[in-house]
Design a protein around this motif. Structure first.
Motif, mmCIF file in Angstrom:
data_model
loop_
_atom_site.group_PDB
_atom_site.id
_atom_site.type_symbol
_atom_site.label_atom_id
_atom_site.label_comp_id
_atom_site.label_asym_id
_atom_site.label_seq_id
_atom_site.Cartn_x
_atom_site.Cartn_y
_atom_site.Cartn_z
ATOM 1 N N TYR A 73 39.774 -27.151 -5.984
ATOM 2 C CA TYR A 73 38.576 -27.242 -5.140
ATOM 3 C C TYR A 73 37.619 -28.304 -5.698
ATOM 4 O O TYR A 73 37.035 -29.090 -4.952
ATOM 5 C CB TYR A 73 37.876 -25.881 -5.055
ATOM 6 C CG TYR A 73 38.324 -25.033 -3.876
ATOM 7 C CD1 TYR A 73 39.606 -24.480 -3.833
ATOM 8 C CD2 TYR A 73 37.478 -24.771 -2.800
ATOM 9 C CE1 TYR A 73 40.023 -23.697 -2.763
ATOM 10 C CE2 TYR A 73 37.877 -23.996 -1.723
ATOM 11 C CZ TYR A 73 39.154 -23.452 -1.709
ATOM 12 O OH TYR A 73 39.560 -22.685 -0.636
ATOM 13 N N LEU A 83 43.448 -27.398 0.994
ATOM 14 C CA LEU A 83 42.830 -26.170 0.477
ATOM 15 C C LEU A 83 42.897 -25.072 1.527
ATOM 16 O O LEU A 83 42.938 -25.359 2.724
ATOM 17 C CB LEU A 83 41.354 -26.409 0.111
ATOM 18 C CG LEU A 83 41.044 -27.491 -0.915
ATOM 19 C CD1 LEU A 83 39.532 -27.637 -1.072
ATOM 20 C CD2 LEU A 83 41.691 -27.172 -2.258
ATOM 21 N N GLY A 121 45.476 -23.882 -2.920
ATOM 22 C CA GLY A 121 45.426 -25.310 -2.644
ATOM 23 C C GLY A 121 46.605 -26.040 -3.247
ATOM 24 O O GLY A 121 47.394 -25.475 -4.020
#
Ligand code: UT7
Length: 334
Positions: A119, A182, A322
């Motif tokens: 992230y 993601l 992700g």
């Protein structure tokens, strides 16, 4: 003007103290054999009482900055991924900003559990490629031992402490961040969480008595979701940029459990076993730091050639997940 975000330096920090499976046998009803066969973990690192995500993050950050040949004053933004911040506030990113003397940098934390490194990479890529910032310092740092219940054998054998960092820049050579995918599913939030300590269940005598300040996990359920989500994130991420499995030189999955890694590896038939990078045996699950620590170790060990693709993938509480594709570019890779 167009910019390409590249990882131009990496670093990691692991605490010195080693907690072995034999040590855990003295603490809870478990065995080295159970831990190794069910998780692949042999030992993990545990931070000292006076080591925190900020201090471990500082060490990893200094190493990444040195590797990138970037001075702290050149950093524009510091992003720290952690679920074990030193404090709820101020952010661990601000503590690190001061400690390394990155006077010009903005700083904030983000929380995406074990997917935090990816992230953070995705945010760094966006900031760099929009031209908002030139040099972004991404750090993932966890002191999971501070929220692990060493009386709960189903979780205490899994986690370890450590930090990873990287410098993402529009300038210089390194690993281009080609694509990031993601995802999240808040419906599964209660399968992996720390129930108290936030504003919903503030610390109280009751929350302490009920041991709500520790990680709670429905391991079996999490396992199944982890395999499925990491596999699809990898495939979606490759698809987005028109790559196929055969284009991947290395796969770095989240280091939670060797059986999860093997299950993902089984879905990548063309990737040889030795191209799946593993650190879980030595460090256990270091949450947000896991993929970053493994990436730093891979880069220090392997001699990448130009044009090689590294596929990263992670999964964690939230749920969050992700995948990212990094490509080695420039003369640095012969
Ligand atoms: O980082 C975020 C993502 N996290 C993960 O991906 C973790 C995902 N989950 C896992 O890695 C695995 O589910 C665990 C390692 C947590 C557990 O392995 P499992 O094969 O799913 O075991 P289980 O939970 O189904 O437990 C099997 C048995 C149970 O005993 P019974 O009920 O069959 O008698 C447990 O009580 O193993 C027992 N057990 C243990 N025995 C010895 C659980 N922990 C231990 C232990 N030592 N440490």
């Amino acid at each position: 003007m167009s910019f390409i975000a590249k990882i131009i330096g990496t670093g990691a920090y692991l605490p010195e103290r080693v907690l072995t499976n034999r040590d855990l046998e003295q603490m809870v009803e478990t065995s080295n054999e159970w831990i190794v066969t069910r998780t692949g973990i042999e030992e993990r690192r545990i931070a000292r009482a006076d080591e925190y995500p900020s201090t471990m993050g500082v060490e990893a950050a200094k190493r990444a900055l040195a590797d990138a040949n970037i001075a702290p004053e050149q950093v524009d933004l510091i992003l720290v991924a952690t679920l074990t911040p030193d404090y709820i506030f101020p952010s661990t990113a601000c503590l690190i900003q001061h400690a390394i003397g990155a006077k010009r940098a903005a700083a904030f934390d983000l929380q995406a559990a074990c997917s935090g490194y990816l992230y953070a990479l995705s945010m760094a890529k966006a900031f760099v490629e929009t031209g908002a910032y030139c040099n972004v310092l991404v750090i993932a740092s966890e002191k999971l031992s501070s929220i692990t219940n060493y009386k709960d054998r189903s979780t205490c054998v899994l986690f370890g402490d450590g930090a990873a960092a990287c410098v993402i820049s529009a300038q210089g050579e390194g690993l281009a961040i080609e694509a990031i995918q993601l995802g999240a599913d808040g419906e599964q939030a209660n399968l992996l969480m720390m129930p108290a300590g936030g504003s919903r269940n503030p610390p109280s005598v009751e929350t302490l008595a009920q041991e709500l300040h520790f990680i709670k996990m429905a391991g079996n359920e999490v396992f199944k979701h982890a395999v499925r989500r990491m596999e699809s994130a990898c495939k979606d991420c490759l698809d987005r940029i028109g790559l196929v499995e055969e284009d991947v030189s290395w796969l770095i999955p989240h280091q939670a459990n060797l059986r999860i890694i093997d299950a993902i590896a089984n879905r990548f038939k063309h990737l040889p076993e030795e191209r799946i990078f593993k650190t879980v045996q030595k460090y256990g699950n270091t949450s947000a730091s896991s993929v970053g620590i493994a990436l730093d170790e891979l880069l220090k060990k392997a001699r990448l050639k130009a044009g090689e693709n590294i596929l990263l993938t992670a999964f964690g509480g939230g749920f969050t997940w992700g995948a990212a594709v990094l490509r080695s570019v420039g003369e640095r890779y012969a």
